[in-house]
Write an enzyme that holds these catalytic residues in place. Structure first.
Site, PDB file in Angstrom:
ATOM      1  N   GLU A 117      -9.853   5.278  -4.386  1.00 30.72           N
ATOM      2  CA  GLU A 117      -8.608   4.269  -4.732  1.00 30.72           C
ATOM      3  C   GLU A 117      -8.851   3.098  -5.157  1.00 30.72           C
ATOM      4  O   GLU A 117      -8.437   2.971  -6.590  1.00 30.72           O
ATOM      5  CB  GLU A 117      -8.263   3.821  -3.480  1.00 30.72           C
ATOM      6  CG  GLU A 117      -7.315   4.900  -3.127  1.00 30.72           C
ATOM      7  CD  GLU A 117      -6.551   4.110  -1.206  1.00 30.72           C
ATOM      8  OE1 GLU A 117      -5.268   4.466  -1.642  1.00 30.72           O
ATOM      9  OE2 GLU A 117      -6.836   3.885  -0.898  1.00 30.72           O
TER      10      GLU A 117
ATOM     11  N   ASN B 269     -17.235  -4.327   2.582  1.00 30.61           N
ATOM     12  CA  ASN B 269     -17.768  -2.934   3.041  1.00 30.61           C
ATOM     13  C   ASN B 269     -16.557  -2.602   1.636  1.00 30.61           C
ATOM     14  O   ASN B 269     -15.583  -3.787   1.261  1.00 30.61           O
ATOM     15  CB  ASN B 269     -17.399  -2.454   4.225  1.00 30.61           C
ATOM     16  CG  ASN B 269     -15.886  -3.099   4.476  1.00 30.61           C
ATOM     17  OD1 ASN B 269     -15.130  -1.884   4.673  1.00 30.61           O
ATOM     18  ND2 ASN B 269     -15.960  -4.140   5.194  1.00 30.61           N
TER      19      ASN B 269
ATOM     20  N   ASP C  70      -8.253  -5.436   0.307  1.00 32.15           N
ATOM     21  CA  ASP C  70      -7.587  -4.685  -0.863  1.00 32.15           C
ATOM     22  C   ASP C  70      -6.924  -4.673  -1.877  1.00 32.15           C
ATOM     23  O   ASP C  70      -6.284  -3.548  -2.121  1.00 32.15           O
ATOM     24  CB  ASP C  70      -7.130  -3.311   0.305  1.00 32.15           C
ATOM     25  CG  ASP C  70      -8.112  -3.099   1.993  1.00 32.15           C
ATOM     26  OD1 ASP C  70      -8.828  -3.142   1.669  1.00 32.15           O
ATOM     27  OD2 ASP C  70      -7.653  -2.703   2.358  1.00 32.15           O
TER      28      ASP C  70
ATOM     29  N   HIS D  47      -4.604  -1.651  -4.056  1.00 32.02           N
ATOM     30  CA  HIS D  47      -2.843  -1.829  -3.425  1.00 32.02           C
ATOM     31  C   HIS D  47      -2.507  -1.864  -4.857  1.00 32.02           C
ATOM     32  O   HIS D  47      -1.415  -1.380  -5.265  1.00 32.02           O
ATOM     33  CB  HIS D  47      -2.330  -3.011  -2.930  1.00 32.02           C
ATOM     34  CG  HIS D  47      -2.393  -3.048  -1.041  1.00 32.02           C
ATOM     35  ND1 HIS D  47      -1.974  -3.591   0.011  1.00 32.02           N
ATOM     36  CD2 HIS D  47      -3.735  -2.002  -0.922  1.00 32.02           C
ATOM     37  CE1 HIS D  47      -2.754  -3.479   0.571  1.00 32.02           C
ATOM     38  NE2 HIS D  47      -3.676  -2.663   0.677  1.00 32.02           N
TER      39      HIS D  47
ATOM     40  N   GLU E 245     -13.971   1.504   1.711  1.00 32.62           N
ATOM     41  CA  GLU E 245     -14.287   2.942   1.936  1.00 32.62           C
ATOM     42  C   GLU E 245     -14.039   3.499   1.225  1.00 32.62           C
ATOM     43  O   GLU E 245     -14.238   4.329   0.918  1.00 32.62           O
ATOM     44  CB  GLU E 245     -12.925   2.626   3.684  1.00 32.62           C
ATOM     45  CG  GLU E 245     -13.142   4.051   4.156  1.00 32.62           C
ATOM     46  CD  GLU E 245     -12.107   3.519   5.049  1.00 32.62           C
ATOM     47  OE1 GLU E 245     -12.294   4.187   6.129  1.00 32.62           O
ATOM     48  OE2 GLU E 245     -11.414   3.274   4.716  1.00 32.62           O
TER      49      GLU E 245
ATOM     50  N   TYR F 217       0.572  -1.492   0.136  1.00 36.95           N
ATOM     51  CA  TYR F 217      -0.029  -0.032   0.187  1.00 36.95           C
ATOM     52  C   TYR F 217       0.404   1.162  -0.038  1.00 36.95           C
ATOM     53  O   TYR F 217       0.513   2.444  -0.762  1.00 36.95           O
ATOM     54  CB  TYR F 217      -1.116  -0.297   0.990  1.00 36.95           C
ATOM     55  CG  TYR F 217      -2.016   1.326   0.789  1.00 36.95           C
ATOM     56  CD1 TYR F 217      -2.827   1.584   0.207  1.00 36.95           C
ATOM     57  CD2 TYR F 217      -1.483   2.313   1.842  1.00 36.95           C
ATOM     58  CE1 TYR F 217      -3.339   2.716   0.112  1.00 36.95           C
ATOM     59  CE2 TYR F 217      -3.074   3.365   2.123  1.00 36.95           C
ATOM     60  CZ  TYR F 217      -3.463   3.655   1.139  1.00 36.95           C
ATOM     61  OH  TYR F 217      -3.803   4.452   1.635  1.00 36.95           O
TER      62      TYR F 217
END
Length: 837
Positions: A579, A573, A498, A502, A575, A420
């Site tokens: 990104e 979920n 994620d 990334h 957020e 990240y």
């Protein structure tokens, strides 16, 4: 982010990092099935698009010696770095469902846990239990507030209290496993690992009011939360109401239901073993009859496909259903409830029924497929120079970064050299390269390019060690079918969180390198590894033998999910939607720069849908989808079962608003398509922050401000240009460059499009500014929908201006209590910028 702290505060349960194991033989890493995988199961679903079985899946190569797999000049390792945590070995899947497995879905915790977590299919929620499948139809909102949180009632979730449980008369089950799946449906099986129990199979589908089931070895059983009102009894078909929710129960012809008048109904199903339960729009015999027509068409396949039309800059998406028709059926296809982002962009004829869900009102259509058409949002690789920028000052800002050593820094999270924070370093360098070129600093261009290329190549080459303690390597996990970069970040390894956040930064870096050096991205150079990263988080193929189809993007939901293991009662979920947008714009740009239309179109599809969903569900720009009584204009997190005005790590108002803005760049322009909505959200931020004196992420928020009032945004920067805290992926050079350009352009004018994907239009009310990037090797003429044409040199960003029509002033919000200046000139350079780096 999902279950993580983007500012670097570790969350309990996430892995620590280590070093790469010595080169040796590959440890055993076979595919794990359900807990008792040797048992024979019944009622196996037929393979559907997106579903793998042992007959059509080709195993990934298993190395017998050297664990390094070469891909062009790079490659990956098949040995887990020493001390690192990998995804689990056990996968709760039926024997004929094999890797690569979907993750980051609304249902994918089913693969990770004994029974799985609640699956928010919308309008229904299905929760596997030891007794069977709990079903609910949430219609009521509840608001809550974590202890000590600064923002009252910041959590909005729907009440998913169970209405009924679909089960058998044969007792409880040891687990529930995935027995098959499609692009937006899943087959759940109970009893697959225990020959002493019956089997129960149930199919849940996003947007479907139906749950289709088969029962073998026992009778079907429906247990209600209370004694239901039975308002229609046709023998095999019942209409019932429980807790104000109406359901149809559909058994085969000749069957009947025992227990009417009690809280438990059972049926032998006339020996046919199948049934369906549907939530109904009303407790009427008409509704029951209409849904009965489709209740015997079991959904067996759900497949999304898309086309991108360059001339109109639109994405057309087709959602197709396959069904297995029972003898009782008297209709073709199925009933599908469309989310707002779908029914607002389709010509399909609605049936007139609506259902409630956390995303807003769902409207139904019937048939075998439906289509949506959406505009690709404005996107450009970077902004041109404008007359109003102080070139000497901008050059000083560029020099400030150039003087840093190293240019790829450690992030604040420990260790700070994972995927990240590494990616955010790349973002900063990608932003700076064209700015350095515009100020004529060839040394800075070379410095930024060399640092970017060297670090990207270090990560893409498993046999090169970086300067940090990180191994800087990608590991392929055969059990799940995924590439994990180590050091991992925020659960991207064991939890598979994620990856799009990334790896999108890596693909964006690769795209920018390919923009100025196409040979770098050749398949036999570094392009092969770049495409593996793309396939990891967004493979466009149902037949990909290494990666699941569109890992992070949920086709029916229209947006991505962040959690690889969504073990939450309120579903999955996401957020940082911004990104995700960055990741998909990166695919679009990479495809455009390399001439790969498949990747370009994939990026266009993902970017178009993600930004449409962000408008609808994060920002609710039309004020139709968030709960009426919720006191917030914007949701920082979208969950399967609701929304949160919060982050994973802080309740700071700046972080809450900024997390869905960063990183800011030419991919971010969809945030400005509705300047009035952007103004409303900014006003909320200022109110929560007690003013516009920002200190958490001031540069990110100034740039967001530019979408509603760019002059005010530049004013905020100029009040404190030297001493504010620069966000990790930002630089003063980029912030100043961006804000000066936006003050010259005005706000985004999405009413005008172009016949090329990398383009954008702005208006200050008097003048329109047109931008377009030409990735071809020959000059091209771009035509905009208002008739403006622009000749753009090869591999170049072109721009021009023209008078805005009289009604264009509405595009820009000018009156604001936060602005005390409106004096920035609004002229852009008349010549075409030249990207020579």
């Amino acid at each position: 982010m999902s279950g993580d702290d983007e500012n670097g505060i570790a969350v309990d349960g996430l892995s620590r990092r280590g070093y790469l194991a010595g080169i040796g033989t590959l440890g055993a890493a076979g595919l794990a099935g359900c807990s008792d995988s040797g048992s024979e199961s019944t009622a196996t679903a037929s393979p559907t698009p997106g579903q793998r079985t042992t007959e059509d899946a080709t195993p990934t190569r298993t190395p017998t010696g050297d664990p390094i797999v070469s891909v062009g000049e790079g490659g990956y390792t098949t040995v887990l770095p020493s001390g690192e945590d990998a995804p689990p070995d056990q996968v709760y899947a039926a024997e004929d469902v094999t890797a690569p497995f979907p993750t980051n879905e609304w249902w994918s915790n089913l693969l990770r846990a004994q029974y799985g977590a609640p699956m928010w299919a919308h309008p229904l929620v299905g929760t596997p239990r030891d007794a069977g499948l709990d079903l609910s139809y949430p219609t009521e909102w509840t608001f809550s507030n974590p202890p000590g949180h600064a923002h009252p009632d910041n959590v909005a979730e729907m009440d998913a209290t169970t209405d009924l449980t679909l089960s058998t008369t044969g007792g409880s089950f040891v687990d529930a496993v995935c027995a098959g799946y499609g692009d937006w449906h899943v087959d759940v099986r109970w009893g697959a690992g225990d020959a002493s129990t019956p089997t129960l199979d149930a199919t849940l589908t996003q947007g479907s009011p139906f749950v289709f089931a088969t029962v073998a070895g026992a009778d079907a059983e429906l247990s209600f939360a209370g004694t239901p009102e039975v308002w229609a009894d046709r023998g095999n078909v019942l209409g019932v109401t429980v807790d104000g929710h109406h359901y149809g129960v559909f058994a085969p012809k000749g069957a009947s239901w025992d227990g009417v008048g009690t809280a438990t109904l059972t049926s032998a199903l006339a020996g046919e073993e199948y049934l369906a339960v549907a939530v109904l729009p009303a407790a009427t015999t008409d509704a029951l009859s209409r849904y009965e027509s489709y209740a015997y068409n079991r959904i067996t396949g759900t497949t999304v496909s898309w086309t991108y039309d360059d001339a109109s800059r639109t994405v057309q998406t087709t959602y197709a259903f396959e069904t297995d028709t029972r003898p009782e059926s008297d209709a073709t296809g199925t009933v599908a409830a469309l989310y707002p982002h779908q029914h607002e962009h389709t010509d399909a004829t609605p049936t007139g029924d609506t259902f409630v869900c956390p995303r807003g009102a769902m409207e139904t259509v019937a048939g075998t497929s439906f289509e949506t058409t959406m505009d690709l949002p404005p996107v450009v690789p970077h902004f041109p120079a404008v007359d109003d920028v102080d070139t000497d000052r901008l050059a000083e800002y560029v020099n400030d970064v150039e003087s840093e050593s190293p240019l790829v820094r450690r992030g604040p999270e420990q260790p700070g050299d994972g995927t990240y924070w590494t990616g955010k370093n790349y973002e900063r360098l990608v932003q700076l390269r064209p700015i350095a070129d515009q100020v004529g600093d060839t040394d800075a261009v070379e410095s930024f390019t060399t640092a970017l290329r060297a670090d990207v190549e270090t990560w893409l080459d498993p046999e090169v060690s970086g300067d940090s303690s990180s191994d800087d390597v990608f590991y392929y996990d055969e059990t799940w079918g995924t590439l994990v970069g180590y050091n991992d970040s925020f659960g991207s390894g064991p939890e598979l969180n994620d990856h799009h956040f990334h790896y999108g930064y890596y693909v964006k870096a690769a795209a920018d390198l390919a923009r100025t050096d196409p040979a770098w991205a050749d398949a036999d150079a570094w392009g092969g590894m770049v495409e593996l990263l793309i396939r990891d988080y967004a493979s466009p193929s149902h037949d990909d033998e290494m990666f699941p189809f569109l890992r992070n993007f949920s086709p029916y939901a229209g947006h991505s999910w962040a959690a690889g293991n969504p073990a939450f009662d309120i579903g999955n979920n996401q957020e940082s939607s911004s990104e995700a947008v960055n990741a998909y714009a990166a695919i679009l740009q990479y495809g455009e720069y390399t001439g790969d239309e498949t990747l370009r179109d994939l990026g266009a599809y993902l970017l178009t849908h993600e930004t449409t969903a962000v408008d609808a569900y994060w920002y609710d720009v039309d004020d139709e989808n968030h709960p009426d009584d919720w006191p917030y204009e914007y949701a920082a997190m979208v969950w399967g079962g609701g929304y949160k005005h919060d982050t994973w790590w802080t309740d700071d108002a700046e972080a809450i608003h900024g997390i869905n803005v960063l990183p800011v760049g030419g991919h971010s322009l969809s945030l400005g398509r509705d300047a009035t909505a952007a103004e409303t959200v900014y006003d909320e931020l200022v109110a929560e922050n007690d003013g516009d004196d920002f200190d958490y992420w001031p540069d990110i928020l100034w740039q967001y401000r530019s979408f509603s009032d760019p002059d005010d945004a530049l004013r905020l920067f100029e009040e404190n240009p030297e001493f504010y805290s620069v966000e990790f992926a930002e630089s003063r050079a980029h912030t100043y460059h961006w804000l000066t350009a936006m003050a010259a352009f005005g706000t985004v004018d999405a009413s005008v499009t172009a016949d090329t994907p990398l383009s954008a239009v702005f208006s200050d009310g008097d003048t329109r500014t047109y931008l377009a990037y030409n990735a071809d090797d020959s000059e091209t003429t771009v035509t905009f929908s208002d008739g403006t044409t622009l000749a753009v040199a090869p591999n170049d960003l072109g721009h021009t201006t023209a008078p805005a029509p009289d009604d264009a002033a509405a595009v820009r919000t000018r009156t604001t209590p936060h602005s005390d200046t409106d004096s920035v000139p609004d002229r852009v350079n008349d010549d075409t910028t030249t990207d020579t780096i």
